[in-house]
Design a protein around this motif. Structure first.
Motif, PDB file in Angstrom:
ATOM      1  N   LYS A 185      33.737  58.222  24.940  1.00 46.34           N
ATOM      2  CA  LYS A 185      32.672  58.096  25.927  1.00 46.34           C
ATOM      3  C   LYS A 185      32.901  56.860  26.781  1.00 46.34           C
ATOM      4  O   LYS A 185      33.459  55.871  26.335  1.00 46.34           O
ATOM      5  CB  LYS A 185      31.318  57.985  25.238  1.00 46.34           C
ATOM      6  N   MET A 186      32.468  56.958  28.042  1.00 53.23           N
ATOM      7  CA  MET A 186      32.545  55.795  28.926  1.00 53.23           C
ATOM      8  C   MET A 186      31.499  54.776  28.505  1.00 53.23           C
ATOM      9  O   MET A 186      30.363  55.125  28.218  1.00 53.23           O
ATOM     10  CB  MET A 186      32.277  56.189  30.379  1.00 53.23           C
ATOM     11  N   LYS A 187      31.943  53.573  28.509  1.00 48.99           N
ATOM     12  CA  LYS A 187      31.010  52.501  28.199  1.00 48.99           C
ATOM     13  C   LYS A 187      30.417  51.984  29.504  1.00 48.99           C
ATOM     14  O   LYS A 187      30.890  52.299  30.601  1.00 48.99           O
ATOM     15  CB  LYS A 187      31.738  51.383  27.466  1.00 48.99           C
ATOM     16  N   ARG A 188      29.389  51.203  29.371  1.00 46.12           N
ATOM     17  CA  ARG A 188      28.702  50.660  30.536  1.00 46.12           C
ATOM     18  C   ARG A 188      29.657  49.866  31.431  1.00 46.12           C
ATOM     19  O   ARG A 188      29.642  49.975  32.651  1.00 46.12           O
ATOM     20  CB  ARG A 188      27.542  49.793  30.084  1.00 46.12           C
ATOM     21  N   GLY A 189      30.532  49.087  30.842  1.00 41.96           N
ATOM     22  CA  GLY A 189      31.506  48.305  31.605  1.00 41.96           C
ATOM     23  C   GLY A 189      32.490  49.193  32.364  1.00 41.96           C
ATOM     24  O   GLY A 189      32.874  48.886  33.495  1.00 41.96           O
ATOM     25  N   ASP A 190      32.906  50.307  31.743  1.00 36.63           N
ATOM     26  CA  ASP A 190      33.797  51.253  32.425  1.00 36.63           C
ATOM     27  C   ASP A 190      33.120  51.839  33.656  1.00 36.63           C
ATOM     28  O   ASP A 190      33.715  51.962  34.730  1.00 36.63           O
ATOM     29  CB  ASP A 190      34.205  52.383  31.477  1.00 36.63           C
ATOM     30  N   PHE A 191      31.869  52.233  33.493  1.00 34.10           N
ATOM     31  CA  PHE A 191      31.124  52.800  34.611  1.00 34.10           C
ATOM     32  C   PHE A 191      30.972  51.787  35.743  1.00 34.10           C
ATOM     33  O   PHE A 191      31.160  52.112  36.918  1.00 34.10           O
ATOM     34  CB  PHE A 191      29.746  53.286  34.133  1.00 34.10           C
ATOM     35  N   LEU A 192      30.637  50.553  35.401  1.00 30.34           N
ATOM     36  CA  LEU A 192      30.483  49.517  36.432  1.00 30.34           C
ATOM     37  C   LEU A 192      31.810  49.244  37.141  1.00 30.34           C
ATOM     38  O   LEU A 192      31.843  49.042  38.362  1.00 30.34           O
ATOM     39  CB  LEU A 192      29.926  48.244  35.810  1.00 30.34           C
TER      40      LEU A 192
END
Length: 125
Positions: free
Chosen positions: A6-13
């Motif tokens: 799953k994408m983490k919050r940092g990846d999304f940002l």
């Protein structure tokens, strides 16, 4: 050890930041041509500039041309530029690779062709 896919919050940002920067650069660098092409109408003037070593040799209104015209450069590498209604091109050049000749007709705003050995640039504005 099992890794989470799953994408983490940092990846999304990071993706959001990269997309924003890429989109901003696209709009900033291509905005003038993009906007002018969208707002261009049929009768708007289409001009060609022929430069040699940075000096404007000829400015041609491609919409007002009715017959085929030629521009000859005899000094140094011999170059012939052909102008027809609504278009311009390098017809021949004495350079070795002929990239300028193979570029073909310049018919739209923003098109550009150059013969670097002879230092001639043709652009449509």
């Amino acid at each position: 050890m099992k890794q989470s896919k799953k994408m983490k919050r940092g990846d999304f940002l990071m993706l959001l930041f990269t997309g924003t920067v890429a989109g901003g650069l696209f709009l900033w660098t291509g905005s003038s041509n993009w906007i002018s092409r969208l707002t261009r109408e049929e009768g708007d003037p289409l001009k060609a500039k022929v430069k040699r070593e940075g000096e404007i040799i000829a400015e041609i209104d491609l919409n007002s041309i009715t017959d085929t015209e030629y521009i000859y450069f005899e000094e140094g590498i011999k170059v012939t530029i052909e102008v027809k209604p609504g278009k311009i091109r390098f017809l021949s050049s004495g350079c070795t690779d002929k990239i300028c000749v193979n570029t073909g007709w310049l018919t739209r705003e923003g098109h550009i062709a150059a013969c670097m050995p002879s230092r001639i640039v043709v652009s449509v504005t």
